[in-house]
Design a protein around this motif. Structure first.
Motif, PDB file in Angstrom:
ATOM      1  N   ARG A   7      35.439  35.699  44.228  1.00  0.00           N
ATOM      2  CA  ARG A   7      36.020  36.943  43.771  1.00  0.00           C
ATOM      3  C   ARG A   7      36.823  36.731  42.489  1.00  0.00           C
ATOM      4  N   ALA A   8      36.896  37.787  41.704  1.00  0.00           N
ATOM      5  CA  ALA A   8      37.688  37.719  40.485  1.00  0.00           C
ATOM      6  C   ALA A   8      39.159  37.567  40.843  1.00  0.00           C
ATOM      7  N   GLY A  44      40.240  35.328  33.322  1.00  0.00           N
ATOM      8  CA  GLY A  44      39.279  36.410  33.480  1.00  0.00           C
ATOM      9  C   GLY A  44      39.003  37.203  32.219  1.00  0.00           C
ATOM     10  N   SER A  45      39.447  36.705  31.052  1.00  0.00           N
ATOM     11  CA  SER A  45      39.189  37.414  29.796  1.00  0.00           C
ATOM     12  C   SER A  45      37.906  36.884  29.147  1.00  0.00           C
ATOM     13  N   ARG A 194      24.417  38.349  29.654  1.00  0.00           N
ATOM     14  CA  ARG A 194      24.710  39.018  30.929  1.00  0.00           C
ATOM     15  C   ARG A 194      25.120  38.006  31.984  1.00  0.00           C
ATOM     16  N   GLN A 197      28.670  37.325  31.290  1.00  0.00           N
ATOM     17  CA  GLN A 197      29.460  38.484  31.705  1.00  0.00           C
ATOM     18  C   GLN A 197      29.621  38.530  33.225  1.00  0.00           C
ATOM     19  N   SER A 198      28.552  38.187  33.948  1.00  0.00           N
ATOM     20  CA  SER A 198      28.630  38.190  35.404  1.00  0.00           C
ATOM     21  C   SER A 198      29.635  37.163  35.896  1.00  0.00           C
ATOM     22  N   ASN A 200      32.123  36.055  34.178  1.00  0.00           N
ATOM     23  CA  ASN A 200      33.420  36.576  33.774  1.00  0.00           C
ATOM     24  C   ASN A 200      33.953  37.579  34.805  1.00  0.00           C
ATOM     25  N   LYS A 201      33.093  38.423  35.315  1.00  0.00           N
ATOM     26  CA  LYS A 201      33.515  39.399  36.316  1.00  0.00           C
ATOM     27  C   LYS A 201      33.949  38.728  37.621  1.00  0.00           C
ATOM     28  N   LEU A 202      33.455  37.507  37.846  1.00  0.00           N
ATOM     29  CA  LEU A 202      33.851  36.750  39.037  1.00  0.00           C
ATOM     30  C   LEU A 202      35.153  35.982  38.806  1.00  0.00           C
ATOM     31  N   THR A 205      37.148  32.659  32.681  1.00  0.00           N
ATOM     32  CA  THR A 205      37.542  32.941  31.306  1.00  0.00           C
ATOM     33  C   THR A 205      36.432  32.429  30.395  1.00  0.00           C
TER      34      THR A 205
END
Length: 241
Positions: A7-8, A44-45, A194, A197-198, A200-202, A205
């Protein structure tokens, strides 16, 4: 992208993943590659690092991977000062990173599958335990039919995709990528982005050094610019200046 249950993290409850204060760095023939660089990347950035050739983008990434030490200033990773970290402590920090190098750094005597699985193997994992995850990752980057191939038999674009798969297979906390889409076409480049990005969403950074400012706009990430040794933050893509 391959499944993950991670999880993020809450960015308000964790220290900056990366923090540089007054960092200066150079080589014997170029003493001022980086001058008084200040940088904070919150957990998470997602950021792009841009600038002309020779501006110091690769040097900055080398500092963050602890391959080089700054001449001045302070570097903190994951909330700890690593400026003078003993060499024996470097591997523990690198295991929390996924790094994509411009020269790929694949091992020619290992298959594509073995190269992608290497971080898991070095961490003590057994092939049977991670085989499905590695195979899924290789299929995601378009190498599902090339798992048994050795790097010398791969094209430049295939090597780049394999290097990315290896860098992210452990779901690292920090992803550092130096021109990760430079050898692939736009469609594959967008697919690889992508993947970043995926992750990153988890909670990962992400810092990507790239000349492709159009891709930065498509992603909508914050843009950092290096020029004449100095780092500045530009308006995030999609926002008014």
């Amino acid at each position: 992208m391959p499944n993950s249950t991670r999880r993020a993290a809450d960015p308000d409850s964790a220290p900056d993943t990366v923090r540089l204060r007054g960092v200066g760095f150079g080589y014997a023939d170029r003493p001022d590659v980086l001058r008084d660089v200040n940088l904070s990347l919150t957990q998470g950035s997602f950021h792009f690092l841009t600038g002309p050739s020779g501006a110091g983008k690769s040097s900055l990434l080398r500092l963050l991977t602890l391959a080089e030490r700054p001449q001045t200033g302070r570097i903190s990773l994951f909330g700890r000062n690593v400026t003078d970290l003993p060499r024996g402590g470097v591997p523990a920090f690198r295991r929390q990173m996924g790094v994509v190098f411009q020269d790929f750094r694949l091992l020619d005597h290992l298959t594509a599958f073995e190269n992608a699985a290497l971080p898991l193997t070095l961490a003590g994992g057994k092939t049977a335990d991670h085989a499905a995850d590695v195979a899924e990752m290789l299929r995601w980057v378009g190498l599902g039919q090339r798992m048994d191939a050795l790097p010398p038999a791969l094209s430049g674009g295939e090597k780049q995709r394999l290097a990315i798969a290896r860098a992210v297979i452990t779901r690292p906390r920090l992803i550092l990528a130096d021109e990760p889409t430079g050898s692939v076409d736009r469609a594959m480049g967008d697919k690889l982005m992508r993947l970043f990005q995926s992750l990153n969403k988890l909670g990962a950074t992400v810092l990507i050094a790239s000349h492709d400012e159009a891709m930065a706009e498509r992603v909508g990430a914050s843009v950092l610019r290096l020029e004449n040794g100095h780092l500045s933050q530009m308006t995030p893509a999609g926002e008014a200046a």
